[in-house]
Design a protein around this motif. Structure first.
Motif: not given
Length: 242
Positions: A2-4, A30-31, A79-81
């Motif tokens: 996600t870019d969020k 994004a929670v 998410a990656g981060k």
């Protein structure tokens, strides 16, 4: 992926944690709703999604090494981060006089309130380092303030003299400072937040503040600007004495 901006809130299927998740979701995050109970977690995440918020369940028991490791692996894949980690999960074993508090109960409290926060922070640190503005919030309490506890004239100094819970929050405050010192050169903001006397399951819903009010400080600290503080202890009114 996600870019969020991504946020993880532990112990978020109810109470203050749920309101922190809601507050961050309303700000466009994004929670990842951390819950050790799958059924309750799904219900809480689903309710927030019904409000139009981007909320996903992340199964995590902060007192269990394997569970925390699995949660970090799952979030990395999705998410990656991670931009904000709110260590909200906490327990208490009741209102018992310090001389009567069992060591086993104190140990159980520390396993979640202190070691759980350390365990989770360390496990998600690689994902936080991938963020351009990493934030870590430790949900503490004014009951962990040694300045307050040592004031024998404070209104609740005796009424809330809890050996396990209070000292666990004092320890968590020390953990906050330790992480803040190490991570400051990397741009991290690591702070402790006090929700105030909030009505939750932890205190049999006896507090005068709502979970939404109690969550506000965590949402603020999780979204600090780059010029915000680190290594500090705050409530809604400002700085809380360690």
């Amino acid at each position: 992926m996600t870019d969020k901006r991504n946020a993880l809130v532990t112990g978020a299927n109810k109470g203050i944690g749920l309101e922190i998740a809601r507050g961050l979701g309303k700000l466009g995050y994004a929670v990842w709703l951390g819950s050790r109970d799958e059924q309750r977690g799904h219900a809480a995440a689903g309710a927030l999604r019904q409000e139009g918020l981007d909320v996903r369940l992340l199964l995590i028991d902060v007192a269990d090494d394997a569970s925390v490791a699995a949660a970090a692996k799952a979030l990395k894949a999705e998410a990656g981060k991670l931009d904000a980690l709110v260590n909200n999960a906490g327990i208490s074993t009741g209102w018992v006089a310090p001389t009567e508090d069992r060591v086993s109960d104190v140990r159980a409290i520390y396993e979640v309130n202190v070691f759980g926060a350390i365990r989770t922070t360390q496990a998600f640190l690689p994902l936080l380092k991938a963020s351009d503005a990493p934030r870590i919030v430790m949900m503490s309490s004014s009951l962990g303030s040694l300045a307050w506890a040592s004031d024998f004239e404070a209104p609740m100094a005796y009424e809330a003299n809890l050996l396990g819970y209070n000292s666990s929050k004092s320890a968590l405050n020390a953990v906050t400072v330790a992480f803040a010192k190490e991570l400051a050169p990397l741009g991290f903001k690591v702070n402790a937040g006090c929700p105030g006397y909030t009505a939750t399951d932890l205190n049999q819903h006896s507090g005068p503040r709502t979970p939404e009010q109690g969550a506000a400080i965590a949402v603020r600290l999780a979204t600090l600007a780059d010029d915000g503080p680190t290594g500090s202890f705050y409530d809604d009114a400002g700085v809380v004495a360690w």
